[in-house]
Enzyme design. Structure first.
Site, mmCIF file in Angstrom:
data_model
loop_
_atom_site.group_PDB
_atom_site.id
_atom_site.type_symbol
_atom_site.label_atom_id
_atom_site.label_comp_id
_atom_site.label_asym_id
_atom_site.label_seq_id
_atom_site.Cartn_x
_atom_site.Cartn_y
_atom_site.Cartn_z
ATOM 1 N N HIS A 98 0.853 -1.183 0.000
ATOM 2 C CA HIS A 98 0.000 0.000 0.000
ATOM 3 C C HIS A 98 0.894 1.239 0.000
ATOM 4 O O HIS A 98 1.780 1.370 0.847
ATOM 5 C CB HIS A 98 -0.901 0.004 1.231
ATOM 6 C CG HIS A 98 -1.728 1.244 1.351
ATOM 7 N ND1 HIS A 98 -2.687 1.571 0.425
ATOM 8 C CD2 HIS A 98 -1.725 2.242 2.261
ATOM 9 C CE1 HIS A 98 -3.249 2.711 0.769
ATOM 10 N NE2 HIS A 98 -2.679 3.144 1.879
ATOM 11 N N ASP A 120 0.563 5.377 -0.076
ATOM 12 C CA ASP A 120 -0.246 6.593 -0.074
ATOM 13 C C ASP A 120 0.336 7.581 -1.079
ATOM 14 O O ASP A 120 1.490 8.005 -0.948
ATOM 15 C CB ASP A 120 -0.265 7.216 1.322
ATOM 16 C CG ASP A 120 -1.146 6.435 2.281
ATOM 17 O OD1 ASP A 120 -2.334 6.278 1.980
ATOM 18 O OD2 ASP A 120 -0.641 5.981 3.317
ATOM 19 N N ASP A 152 -7.691 1.380 2.201
ATOM 20 C CA ASP A 152 -7.402 2.337 3.269
ATOM 21 C C ASP A 152 -8.331 3.539 3.261
ATOM 22 O O ASP A 152 -8.052 4.553 3.881
ATOM 23 C CB ASP A 152 -5.942 2.803 3.144
ATOM 24 C CG ASP A 152 -5.383 3.314 4.463
ATOM 25 O OD1 ASP A 152 -5.790 2.797 5.521
ATOM 26 O OD2 ASP A 152 -4.541 4.226 4.433
#
Length: 503
Positions: free
Chosen positions: A237, A239, A349
């Site tokens: 993941h 961001d 998320d």
């Protein structure tokens, strides 16, 4: 059953105490006079020991010299494998062994398992150093610092037996539901308690043989466990925008993607998946050779395109038109550059999801939806892991809650996740995503080595690599008729008060 769980807790702790050594209190810190002061440990809010540092402290240098003993907890160390386990909460961290940098990390890549030796010799010395900067928003901490002794050259490794017992303990409710005999597990726990009560047995050369004899009857659980299937998938993941500049995001993506491709050369079982079309466009424009390698991996089935959106958007405030355009631009890019339509919506998320999303996702061509965020709920635990999510217009999309992002291939964590799913849905197979996340990182060689080790264990589940699309569409096709239906928004009971009109 309560006595069995209590006895298992006792023997698991006994086994771990003979294979794990905390060195947290041995760290020294270099002071301004270039002398070394021993650091005290303090208790965290969770009442666990840690070494703490002031907020914003920089250039912290820790050191200790550790010498291999001839024996630990009565057992000969000679020939064993020794690993250093660390967990930290710092902005930047470097780990050095005997003058060589062996690991880097940060707030998100915050733990490691480092091989010191696979053939320990008594009196051998290791110079251990950690160089770090404390976070700018919080105190810093070294939360775990332990050595793990593995005796793979012996008939039975105490640490592996402890983990196997934890797996079996986790599955007691499932064994009970399926009327699997618990007597072999009870007998093993009782025999281990008796063994540890005799101190002379622990220090004798026959200790490992005695453990192996106690373990043998537990192998009858293998057939039941091997009926469970874990589909492994590497992931990271990342961001796109959070606590750092876009330039740093691009660097994190480049490092993560190159690392995954390089690992695939050594570990052909690694399938990697990655979302957000913009991340691929950045690679195409700024790292064209890397982008070409990604295209080849996608064509070979070694890299899965996931999500189908330009970025992973918020699921509450943006309009329906905004979400549709996220999908439109993302899918157009994936078709143009990879000749692929992405079938799995992926928002791991995002802080909750509005009730019209099933309709939008279905009409955009998605066949399933994946998140893990509602498992963070702090008030009402969400009741399902696999369900049909029905929107306001009656549209239904097959929905799956994955394991928490950022994990490795830890066998006990996998067992707990699958056992919970089996208790809720009686479905004995699951995907497991592994890899360092938030700030990138992805799978590591140590994670993949761990996966190989437990894939070969008779007291664990079957493990095989898979894409999320293959796993979910197959699961959707054969899922039982009584899969629950959720008729509401997916409201996250966490991260409250995070929306703002200013970005």
């Amino acid at each position: 059953m309560l006595d069995l769980v209590k006895n298992l807790n006792t023997v698991i702790e006994q086994l771990k105490s003979r294979s794990r050594l905390s060195i947290l209190s041995n760290w020294q810190r270099e002071n301004e006079q270039e002398a070394w002061d021993t650091l005290p440990t303090v208790n965290s809010k969770q009442n666990k020991p840690m070494v703490a540092f002031l907020q914003c402290e920089e250039n912290i240098h820790l050191k200790q010299v550790w010498q291999v003993p001839e024996r630990y907890a009565g057992l000969s160390i000679n020939g064993s494998t020794i690993r250093l386990n660390l967990i930290w909460w710092v902005d930047i961290c470097e780990v050095w062994i005997n003058g060589n940098k062996v690991q880097e990390g940060d707030l998100f890549d915050q733990k490691c398992r480092i091989l010191l030796t696979d053939d320990a010799e008594p009196l051998e010395e290791f110079i251990l150093e950690i160089k770090l900067n404390s976070p700018k928003h919080d105190i810093g901490a070294l939360q775990l610092s332990e050595l793990v002794f593995e005796y793979s050259h012996q008939p039975c490794d105490p640490d592996q037996l402890a983990i196997e017992l934890e797996i079996l303990q986790t599955y007691i409710p499932i064994f009970t539901r399926h009327q699997v005999d618990l007597q072999p597990l009870e007998n093993a726990a009782n025999r281990l308690i008796n063994l540890f009560a005799m101190s002379e047995s622990i220090t004798s050369e026959s200790f490992f043989e005695q453990l192996a004899e106690i373990r043998k009857p537990l192998l009858q659980y293998s057939e039941f466990l091997k009926q469970r299937q874990i589909y492994m998938l590497g992931n990271s993941h990342i961001d796109v925008a959070w606590l750092w500049a876009i330039a740093e995001t691009k660097n994190a993506m480049q490092r993560t993607f190159a690392s995954a491709l390089n690992l695939q050369e050594r570990y052909p079982e690694l399938i990697f998946n990655q979302s957000t079309a913009i991340s691929y466009q950045w690679m195409e424009r700024e790292y064209p050779q890397l982008f070409t390698r990604i295209q080849s991996a996608v064509a070979e089935g070694k890299w899965e395109l996931i999500g189908g959106m330009w970025v992973e958007p918020d699921g509450n405030l943006p309009s329906g038109e905004s979400l549709i355009r996220q999908i439109l631009y993302g899918q157009e890019y994936f078709r143009e550059k990879f000749n692929k339509d992405v079938k799995i919506a992926w928002l791991p998320d995002t802080f909750g999801f509005h009730w019209q999303m099933p309709q939008i996702l279905l009409k955009s061509g998605f066949e399933a939806f994946v998140t893990q965020k509602l498992m963070w709920n702090d008030t009402n635990k969400f009741p399902h892991q696999i369900f049909w999510w029905e929107g306001v217009d009656g549209s239904r999309i097959f929905t799956y809650f994955s394991n928490e992002i950022g994990l490795g291939l830890e066998p006990v964590a996998i067992a707990k996740y699958l056992a919970t799913q089996e208790e809720k849905h009686d479905i004995p197979e699951t995907a497991w995503l592994y890899g360092v996340g938030d700030h990138g990182g992805g799978p590591t060689a140590d994670m993949l080595d761990m996966g190989r080790k437990w894939a070969d264990s008779p007291i664990f589940f079957k493990m095989q690599p898979s894409s999320l699309e293959d796993f979910l569409l197959n699961l959707k096709e054969k899922s039982p008729a009584n899969i629950p239906i959720w008729q509401d928004e997916l409201y996250l009971e966490f991260h409250r008060g995070t929306f703002t009109s200013k970005a």
